[in-house]
Every structure is written in C-alpha cells, then in structure tokens.
Design a protein around this motif. Structure first.
Motif, short mmCIF file in Angstrom:
data_model
loop_
_atom_site.label_atom_id
_atom_site.label_comp_id
_atom_site.label_asym_id
_atom_site.label_seq_id
_atom_site.Cartn_x
_atom_site.Cartn_y
_atom_site.Cartn_z
N ALA B 489 -39.06 45.40 -36.33
CA ALA B 489 -38.07 45.22 -35.61
C ALA B 489 -36.82 44.20 -36.41
N GLY B 490 -37.34 43.31 -37.13
CA GLY B 490 -36.39 42.57 -38.16
C GLY B 490 -35.72 43.71 -39.09
N PHE B 491 -36.37 44.65 -39.58
CA PHE B 491 -35.80 45.49 -40.52
C PHE B 491 -34.82 46.35 -39.60
N ASP B 492 -35.15 46.89 -38.71
CA ASP B 492 -34.10 47.56 -37.82
C ASP B 492 -32.99 46.81 -37.52
N LEU B 493 -32.97 45.56 -37.02
CA LEU B 493 -31.99 44.55 -36.86
C LEU B 493 -31.19 44.38 -37.75
N ALA B 494 -31.59 44.16 -39.02
CA ALA B 494 -30.84 43.98 -40.05
C ALA B 494 -30.20 45.04 -40.61
N MET B 495 -30.68 46.36 -40.47
CA MET B 495 -29.91 47.39 -41.00
C MET B 495 -28.33 47.46 -40.08
N LEU B 496 -28.88 47.31 -38.60
CA LEU B 496 -27.72 47.11 -37.72
C LEU B 496 -26.53 46.17 -37.92
N ALA B 497 -27.09 45.11 -38.61
CA ALA B 497 -26.13 44.07 -39.05
C ALA B 497 -25.46 44.60 -40.20
N ILE B 498 -26.05 45.09 -41.08
CA ILE B 498 -25.52 45.52 -42.18
C ILE B 498 -24.37 46.75 -42.02
N ALA B 499 -24.68 47.33 -41.01
CA ALA B 499 -23.80 48.33 -40.59
C ALA B 499 -22.51 47.76 -39.88
N ALA B 500 -22.82 46.86 -39.19
CA ALA B 500 -21.72 46.17 -38.66
C ALA B 500 -20.86 45.62 -39.46
N LEU B 501 -21.48 45.07 -40.73
CA LEU B 501 -20.62 44.43 -41.79
C LEU B 501 -19.76 45.53 -42.65
N CYS B 502 -20.32 46.56 -42.81
CA CYS B 502 -19.94 47.80 -43.57
C CYS B 502 -18.63 48.08 -42.74
N GLY B 503 -18.82 48.25 -41.34
CA GLY B 503 -17.95 48.63 -40.23
C GLY B 503 -16.49 47.70 -40.42
#
Lengths: 102, 542, 105
Positions: B489-503
């Motif tokens: 769960a943490g890994f998936d959420l971290a990927m979403l957070a990184i996506a938000a940062l890149c966005g």
C-alpha cells in the motif's frame, strides 16, 4: 569587469593552456598531495597503525577539497603547482623512506 | 559570470575569495551536476532497497521467522544440496526482507576452476528454494547510484570524482553565499532568475548538514578504493590492516577429518547474550562437515549507527568460541559510523522517510543549480549561444527524463512476463532506453515544451504504476489496504505522490514566464546605496 | 522515533522567521510578539527540540534524528511560508500543542 575579461580573452590561448594546467594540477596534483599528506600523517601519528591509517583516510578528502579549491583561488599558477606537486613529492618521498610500520 | 576559462579581475581579499569561489562553484556544479542529479535520485530510492525488491517480486510474501530457525533451515538446505563446498554464506531475513539468501563457494580446483554459483532464495521457515520472477529489484538503483552502469572500476571512479566535485561545490557554495542568515527563510515564486536562486539556496542551506554528511560519508564508503595510501604507508599487506582493524578472519584450513556440524541455534543464542539480544544478520560457514569447520556470525545493525558489524566465530565441530572482532578504536569507529550514516540501515521507518525527503532536497539543490546556470546566462533579446543550448538540453535529459526511466524500470517489472528468460536485464534496459530515448526525442521539441512534456510523461508513468500493479497482481492498492499489507500500500501511495510531484513540476514548467522582474528586485537594495556596483555582484555571487 | 523534536523545531524556525522584518507582513489579524521576543523564543525552542531528541534516543542517535528532523522541518516551513504564511504560523502552533500528547503516548 567585463571589459577586463574580453581584453584577456583576445589572447585566449595561453589562458586556456594555463587554465588546463591549473585544472590538472588541482585534480591530480591535489589528489597526490592529499594522498601523500594523509599517508604521512598516518605514518607519523603515535597511535596504533590501523587507527592512524583510518584517521588519514577519513581526513584525506577534506585536505583534497581544500587544496583543490585553493588551487583555483590563488592567482599565481607557479605557486599553486609548486605547493601541490611539491608537497606530494616531499611527503610521498618521506613516506617511502620511512617504510611501512607493520 | 563568464563561461570562458578566465579569472575574475583582482579584488580585495574577501571579495576576491567570494568571486573565485563563485566561479569554481559554477564550474564544479556544471561539470558534475547531471551525474550528481542521477546519483541523488537513485541513492534516495535506495533507502527503500529491500522494499523495492519486495515489491518487484510480488510472488513472495514475507513471514517473520526467528533467526535460529531461518539459519538452521538454510543449513539443512545446503547440506542436502552442496555439502562439499568450501564456504556457505547465509543472509538471514529481517523485518524488511522476505527471504533467506544463500550463496555457496565451491572448493578451489586448480585443474578446473569451479563456476560461480548463483545466489539462491530460500523460504525462511522451511529452507525450500523459492521461485520468483528474475529481477535486480532495488539492488539496481543502489548499484547505479555508485557504479553508474559503467564497467568496473570506472563507474566507481567517476562516482567518486563527482562526489569530490560535490564536496568542493558545497564548501565553495557556502563561502560564496554571503546572505545565508538574511535569506535563510526566503523563497519567492514567479520571479524568474531570482526564484531559481532562492530555490537553489533554500534547498542547499536548509538541508546543508545532510548534504555535507551524505557527500563526505559517500566518499568514505569507498575510501579503501579511492584513498588506500594511508593504509599502504603503515602496512605492507592490506590484509594486515583488515586484521588489525576488524579482527583476523578465521582462515583455518580443512583438516580432512569429517565431523558433523553442530546446530547453530546455541551459537546464535550465545552471540545474542554478548550483543544485548541482537540477532545475527549473516552466517558464514567455512569447511562444513570438517573437524576444522567454523561458523562466523555477523551482528545485525539494529539501531546502532556504526555499520561495521561485530562478529563472533565458533568452531562448527565443538561449538566453542574461537575469536571475536575487537572493539574498534575511535578512528575505525568513526569510519564505521560514517558508513552507517550514509547507508541509513539503522534508521527506523520514520527516520528513513526523513532520509528520503532530505535526499530529494539534494536532488532539488542540484537540479535548481543546473537550471539556474541556464536562466542566469540567457539574454532576453539575443539568440542563445551554443553552450547555453547544450546545457539546457542536457538539463532536460538528465533532470526531466530520468524519472520516466525509473518508472519504466518498475513498469517493466510488471509488464514483462514473469517466466521470460533474461527478464532482469530487460528491466534494466527498459530504464536506460526510456531515459536516453526520451532525452533524444525531446530534442525535437522546443526547450520549454520539452520540459513540460517529459515531466508530464513522468507523471503518467508513475500514476500508471498502481494501476498496472492492480491489473497484473492480486496485490493492488485496494487489496493491500484491506489486508493491511503496508509495504505494498505504501509503495503504491508513494508512486501516486511522486506522480503528483512530477505533475506539479510539469504544470509550473508550462506556465508563461514572468517578465524578468528580478533585475529590479535585486537592484532595489543597491538603489538606496550610493554605489550601484554591489547589486551586480549579488547576482554574480551564485 | 519522536516526532516531537521535528514539531518543536518547526515552531522554532517559525519564530525565527517571524522575528525577521521581511517575513512579518501578510499575517494581518495576527498580532505578533516583538522581534526580540520571537528570536529568543525561537532559539529556546530549537534547543528544546535537541534536548527532547537526545533525551529520548541518547546522544548519538538523538543528534542524528534531531538534525534530520530539523532540516525537514525547515524545508517544509520555507515551502509553506512562501505559499501560505498564515497556515504555516497556525501549523506551528498546532504542532506545539500536539507535542505533550505525543510525548506521553
């Protein structure tokens, strides 16, 4: 400041050669000097040889960084080259003459 | 500042020092910046090396098993499969790894050198060999961080040179920055060059202890390779140094008389008594089945800063303690703590996230510095000179394209069939083809569009990871939240957070640039003073 | 790992920032203590955050954790201060209030 620089750039080639010599001295001369000084420190520190070697290794990068930065601050290239290559030679020779402790 | 190799004009001592340091700071950052950015990003990811590995082998589930049981199960496996080896290495699982890893070294045979055996993954509880998709896992980012995917030893040397540049850049940067305390909390958005300078200063100064620590300790991790001379000054053989510093390895020769290997459980218990309860991390068994066999236990790092493990060696035939590592002197301990601070193995999960965020600050410092170099030299009404265009394009390739490459590595893990031969290499190739391919394709677009589009692509790639994970495994975000699988769960959420940062970065890159107000705002303090000269200098200062 | 140390250093840096003229604007309904009071308070809180970490984790790990949390707190504060200064100030207060609860958890 800019006028001063463009005047210098008119005679650019000696400038480039000097800068190359300076960079090579800072990078390789700085490394050689740092390695030789750290080794000399390791050889002379009156503590257990392994400990002395470790202190030399730990401190060597700080010495290297300091020497390399100074090489770009001091304007007299001859002085820079003498100090860096000179200390590398002298300290290196001292280490070789002293020989290993263990 | 000038790009040509010429020095600033003579000036009074303090100003001269600041000027020469500013000059060298820009050059150091420019020459090493692109590699340093990649080192920072992959190094930051490496704080989660075991977690990334676990995510990349979703077939395996971790089960917590006592060290004694895992060690004994692994030994049973080795005795059944390769009893005549010279050495067994057993890496026990901890709360971050799911499997026991074993590696066997065959007896040397002068006529026919034995082939190097692959490392095996074992079930910690039963000792059975586990089958999972072939992958480098988090190990790939970790190796790239200091080997840069170059042949040995060149990658490590290049990484070392870049780290040395970084150290010199930190020192020269601090000397250059004369308003450290005045500008400590200053960050102004949408002011062109001023904003980039603010961001570079803030990311550098606010995390300065971390940057200095991570750079210096990074050099220390490979000090034996970079700076072996102080050892050579004292010791004729490097092995003598290792023995004096960390204790002599028990290199007893095989006696040739067979003797059964005693259970390791009591040895682990005995070691735990002198290690305040800590379990071993690694078990090394030499000459198993011989009367002269030895069992060496290496202590798990636990919460201790020093990353050099204590070790105890027992006789495998009698169970008696043969030797243990000496307690280190101040210098050896300092080096061990430096190594530990860099690796961060001692960190609890919360502190590991602190490390992660600070690593990102480091990447931000390098990235903003590289962008600043371009922004500062761009003239509004003049065509950019070749060097400026080159640096800008390399910036796009190094900063904006690498995240997509890292996402591609993780995506490839889910999309390449699990049984395909050579898939581990394909995953690695996916990263570099995406990274460098994207950098080449971005040349076709105007620079500003290229920033937005490559960062936008990284956003999509990272956002796609949880989706692809849910589609290809039964351990998607919703399932792992429901079962309390916090790693996935943490890994998936971290990927979403990184996506938000890149966005966010893509969005900001797409906005129209603000008219260059920075001249006015920088000149403002100088307008009050009689001399206009210092204003120019305050921009030149970085 | 005690988060108290990070929360206290966040508040400490907020005080130190608000003790500087250029960060005092844009907080209107709020009445700030004088620059001098804030500066002293900021340094005291910073010392307290170090003391908390060292007390909880011992000198070696404590100092490491303190510096790490302090750096993250400062970076977050500067990001927030540049975007929503009022929210940053409020968060510092809320964080300080949470500290005793965290300490006795």
């Amino acid at each position: 400041m800019n006028n001063d620089r463009s005047a210098k750039q008119a005679a650019a080639w000696p400038g480039v050669a000097r800068m190359t010599a300076r960079a090579v001295t800072a990078l390789f001369g700085g490394y050689a000097a740092a390695a030789a000084l750290a080794s000399l420190l390791a050889r002379l520190l009156p503590i257990a040889p392994a400990e002395a070697s470790a202190w030399g290794m730990i401190l060597s990068f700080l010495v290297f960084a300091g020497l390399a930065l100074w090489a770009f601050h001091e304007r007299r290239l001859a002085l820079v080259a003498t100090v860096l290559w000179g200390s590398a030679l002298v300290a290196g020779a001292a280490v070789v003459l002293l020989g290993a402790r263990a | 500042m000038n790009v040509r190799p010429s020095f600033p004009a003579p000036a009074p001592p303090v100003r001269a020092l600041r000027q020469s340091m500013a000059w060298i700071h820009a050059w150091l950052g420019l020459l090493a910046g692109w590699i340093l950015f990649a080192m920072f990003l992959t190094g930051t990811a490496s704080y989660f090396r075991p977690e990334i590995t676990q995510w990349m082998q979703p077939e395996l589930r971790s089960a917590s098993v006592p060290a004694e049981q895992a060690a004994q199960a692994a030994i049973a496996h080795m005795q059944a499969t390769t009893p005549d080896d010279q050495q067994w290495f057993i890496y026990l699982p901890d709360d971050r790894t799911a499997v026991t890893r074993v590696f066997a070294r065959a007896k040397p045979n002068p006529e026919k050198p034995p082939a190097r055996r692959p490392e095996l993954k074992l079930d910690p509880a039963t000792g059975r060999s586990l089958e999972a998709r072939d992958t480098r896992g988090g190990e790939h980012f970790y190796r790239f961080h200091f080997q840069l995917q170059l042949p040995h030893p060149w990658g490590r040397w290049l990484a070392g040179v870049c780290a040395m540049f970084m150290l010199a850049a930190i020192i020269s940067g601090v000397i250059t920055h004369k308003r450290i305390f005045v500008d400590f909390f200053t960050l102004r958005w949408r002011k062109g060059q001023r904003s980039w300078l603010d961001a570079h200063n803030a990311s550098a100064v606010l995390a300065l202890p971390f940057h200095a620590m991570i750079t210096y300790t990074g050099l220390i991790t490979l000090v034996a390779m970079y700076m072996p001379w102080p050892v050579k000054a004292n010791f004729d053989k490097p092995d003598a140094f290792t023995a004096a510093a960390y204790g002599a390895p028990a290199e007893a020769k095989a006696s040739g008389r067979p003797a059964p290997l005693l259970p390791v459980g009591p040895m682990i218990e005995a070691a735990g008594r002198s290690w305040s309860g800590d379990a071993p991390r690694t078990v090394v068994i030499r000459n198993p089945g011989d009367a002269a066999s030895t069992v060496t236990l290496l202590r798990a790092t636990g919460g201790r800063l020093n990353a050099r493990p204590d070790s105890i060696t027992f006789s495998g035939a009698t169970g008696q303690e043969l030797s243990r590592s000496p307690s280190p002197g101040p210098a050896i301990a300092t080096a061990g703590v430096m190594l530990g601070l860099h690796l961060g193995h001692f960190a609890s999960p919360a502190l590991r996230w602190v490390y992660f965020l600070l690593g990102l600050t480091g990447a931000a410092m390098v990235g903003t510095g590289l962008v600043l170099w371009v922004v500062k030299r761009r003239k509004p009404n003049a065509a950019p000179f070749f060097g400026l265009k080159l640096v800008e394009r390399l910036n796009i390739g190094a900063i904006a394209c690498l995240p997509s490459g890292m996402a591609a590595y993780l995506l490839a893990n889910r999309l390449i069939p699990a049984a395909l031969p050579g898939r581990a290499e394909l995953e690695v190739k996916a990263m570099f083809w995406t990274w460098f391919g994207l950098a080449v394709i971005s040349l076709l677009r105007p620079a500003k569009r290229a920033w937005t589009e490559t960062l936008g692509l990284a956003t999509l790639a990272f956002a796609a990871l949880p989706v692809v994970n849910a589609a290809t495994t039964d351990r998607g975000l919703i399932a792992s939240l429901r079962t309390g699988d916090w790693l996935f769960a943490g890994f998936d959420l971290a990927m979403l957070a990184i996506a938000a940062l890149c966005g966010l970065a893509a969005f900001r890159a797409s906005r129209k640039p603000q008219p260059p107000k920075m001249k006015a705002s920088v000149r403002a303090p100088a307008a009050a003073s009689p001399k206009p000269a210092p204003a120019k200098e305050s921009v030149d200062a970085l | 790992m005690p988060y108290e140390s990070g929360l206290i250093s966040f508040a400490a840096f907020t005080c130190l920032a608000l003790a500087m003229k250029k960060h005092r604007s844009g907080l209107e309904p709020l009445v700030l203590p004088s620059e001098r009071v804030l500066r002293v308070l900021g340094w005291c809180l910073l010392a307290l955050s170090a003391a908390v970490a060292v007390f909880r984790l011992g000198p070696a790990l404590g100092v490491t954790v303190w510096i790490g949390q302090m750096c993250v707190a400062a970076a977050l504060l500067v990001l927030l201060l540049s975007w929503r200064p009022k929210a940053a100030t409020a968060l510092a207060g809320v964080g300080l209030i949470c500290v005793p609860f965290l300490a006795f958890l």
